[in-house]
Design a protein around this motif. Sequence first.
Motif, PDB file in Angstrom:
ATOM      1  N   VAL A 152       6.988  20.870-125.727  1.00 27.61           N
ATOM      2  CA  VAL A 152       6.747  19.480-125.351  1.00 27.61           C
ATOM      3  C   VAL A 152       5.577  19.429-124.372  1.00 27.61           C
ATOM      4  O   VAL A 152       5.470  20.265-123.470  1.00 27.61           O
ATOM      5  CB  VAL A 152       7.996  18.874-124.682  1.00 27.61           C
ATOM      6  N   SER A 153       4.726  18.463-124.557  1.00 27.78           N
ATOM      7  CA  SER A 153       3.596  18.248-123.645  1.00 27.78           C
ATOM      8  C   SER A 153       3.662  16.834-123.095  1.00 27.78           C
ATOM      9  O   SER A 153       3.674  15.864-123.852  1.00 27.78           O
ATOM     10  CB  SER A 153       2.276  18.448-124.406  1.00 27.78           C
ATOM     11  N   ARG A 188      10.829  27.908-118.229  1.00 27.86           N
ATOM     12  CA  ARG A 188      10.304  27.296-119.453  1.00 27.86           C
ATOM     13  C   ARG A 188       9.287  26.190-119.161  1.00 27.86           C
ATOM     14  O   ARG A 188       8.735  25.598-120.095  1.00 27.86           O
ATOM     15  CB  ARG A 188      11.474  26.708-120.257  1.00 27.86           C
ATOM     16  N   PHE A 189       9.051  25.918-117.906  1.00 29.45           N
ATOM     17  CA  PHE A 189       8.177  24.810-117.520  1.00 29.45           C
ATOM     18  C   PHE A 189       6.844  25.327-116.984  1.00 29.45           C
ATOM     19  O   PHE A 189       6.810  26.267-116.201  1.00 29.45           O
ATOM     20  CB  PHE A 189       8.861  23.940-116.466  1.00 29.45           C
ATOM     21  N   THR A 190       5.777  24.669-117.409  1.00 29.21           N
ATOM     22  CA  THR A 190       4.445  24.976-116.897  1.00 29.21           C
ATOM     23  C   THR A 190       3.772  23.677-116.498  1.00 29.21           C
ATOM     24  O   THR A 190       3.690  22.744-117.295  1.00 29.21           O
ATOM     25  CB  THR A 190       3.576  25.688-117.948  1.00 29.21           C
ATOM     26  N   SER A 195     -11.005  16.536-114.437  1.00 25.17           N
ATOM     27  CA  SER A 195     -10.739  15.500-115.432  1.00 25.17           C
ATOM     28  C   SER A 195      -9.697  14.497-114.957  1.00 25.17           C
ATOM     29  O   SER A 195      -9.392  13.536-115.681  1.00 25.17           O
ATOM     30  CB  SER A 195     -10.259  16.137-116.743  1.00 25.17           C
ATOM     31  N   LYS A 196      -9.133  14.735-113.785  1.00 24.92           N
ATOM     32  CA  LYS A 196      -8.067  13.878-113.238  1.00 24.92           C
ATOM     33  C   LYS A 196      -6.929  13.763-114.254  1.00 24.92           C
ATOM     34  O   LYS A 196      -6.513  12.656-114.652  1.00 24.92           O
ATOM     35  CB  LYS A 196      -8.598  12.501-112.855  1.00 24.92           C
ATOM     36  N   TYR A 197      -6.418  14.914-114.594  1.00 22.75           N
ATOM     37  CA  TYR A 197      -5.447  14.997-115.696  1.00 22.75           C
ATOM     38  C   TYR A 197      -4.435  16.077-115.363  1.00 22.75           C
ATOM     39  O   TYR A 197      -4.809  17.183-114.966  1.00 22.75           O
ATOM     40  CB  TYR A 197      -6.224  15.373-116.963  1.00 22.75           C
ATOM     41  N   ILE A 198      -3.152  15.725-115.474  1.00 19.84           N
ATOM     42  CA  ILE A 198      -2.125  16.732-115.258  1.00 19.84           C
ATOM     43  C   ILE A 198      -1.173  16.738-116.441  1.00 19.84           C
ATOM     44  O   ILE A 198      -1.010  15.715-117.130  1.00 19.84           O
ATOM     45  CB  ILE A 198      -1.345  16.518-113.940  1.00 19.84           C
ATOM     46  N   SER A 199      -0.571  17.885-116.659  1.00 23.76           N
ATOM     47  CA  SER A 199       0.345  18.039-117.789  1.00 23.76           C
ATOM     48  C   SER A 199       1.565  18.834-117.372  1.00 23.76           C
ATOM     49  O   SER A 199       1.504  19.645-116.436  1.00 23.76           O
ATOM     50  CB  SER A 199      -0.343  18.779-118.947  1.00 23.76           C
ATOM     51  N   LEU A 200       2.633  18.597-118.088  1.00 22.74           N
ATOM     52  CA  LEU A 200       3.845  19.408-117.975  1.00 22.74           C
ATOM     53  C   LEU A 200       4.196  19.878-119.371  1.00 22.74           C
ATOM     54  O   LEU A 200       4.324  19.060-120.282  1.00 22.74           O
ATOM     55  CB  LEU A 200       5.002  18.608-117.379  1.00 22.74           C
ATOM     56  N   PHE A 201       4.327  21.191-119.523  1.00 20.16           N
ATOM     57  CA  PHE A 201       4.720  21.760-120.798  1.00 20.16           C
ATOM     58  C   PHE A 201       6.138  22.304-120.684  1.00 20.16           C
ATOM     59  O   PHE A 201       6.481  22.960-119.701  1.00 20.16           O
ATOM     60  CB  PHE A 201       3.768  22.890-121.211  1.00 20.16           C
ATOM     61  N   ILE A 202       6.931  22.027-121.695  1.00 20.52           N
ATOM     62  CA  ILE A 202       8.286  22.557-121.765  1.00 20.52           C
ATOM     63  C   ILE A 202       8.369  23.409-123.018  1.00 20.52           C
ATOM     64  O   ILE A 202       8.158  22.910-124.129  1.00 20.52           O
ATOM     65  CB  ILE A 202       9.343  21.434-121.837  1.00 20.52           C
TER      66      ILE A 202
END
Lengths: 117, 113
Positions: B19-20, B60-62, B69-76
Amino acid sequence: SAVISQKPSRDICQRGTSLTIQCQVDSQVTMMFWYRQQPGQSLTLIATANQGSEATYESGFVIDKFPISRPNLTFSTLTVSNMSPEDSSIYLCSADLGTGGLELGYTFGSGTRLTVV
Amino acid sequence: QKEVEQDPGPLSVPEGAIVSLNCTYSNSAFQYFMWYRQYSRKGPELLMYTYSSGNKEDGRFTAQVDKSSKYISLFIRDSQPSDSATYLCAMALMGGGAQKLVFGQGTRLTINP
């Protein structure tokens, strides 16, 4: 981390009345925060409550509508005054753990789900 | 323009999928970036926290931050039905003392068994 108890967990109120929400933290904290979370919206900070001083309100929120008390380092109340249906929302209490850093984040209560009819 | 933009979803994926979740922001002064998870009828709980560009991993989380880019993400990774919740990004300015958090709208995520 600190545990925050909030009550009531929910209430249905008549317009024109007031509701006081209580927030109890199981340890002493410097800063406490009150947020509003409207349906489908993000959390919006209402005010910051520091023990022994007047609460600091964010733009769009006023003391007459949302009076706050902070009598000691473990307790705070938020009153929603002269309620209208537009005040229907979830109200959340949060505490700064006082470590000086954000790495532990802010702890939130479970919220008070308010419906004004 | 909101200071923090987050796609509200809802997002529905099968169990085991990656998941992103993403947020963009407009205030370049934000220095602290957090992801909160909120289960139904519960308050938000801190999931991850970072203050620098790059990746931070926890199980499991990153969490990924790209300040340019003023951009953040969470990957599961290996998503589980128990990950079903609303995920909120939050940001704060640099400085001492308690910081005001600015939240995204939250993305509602459902992991289907």
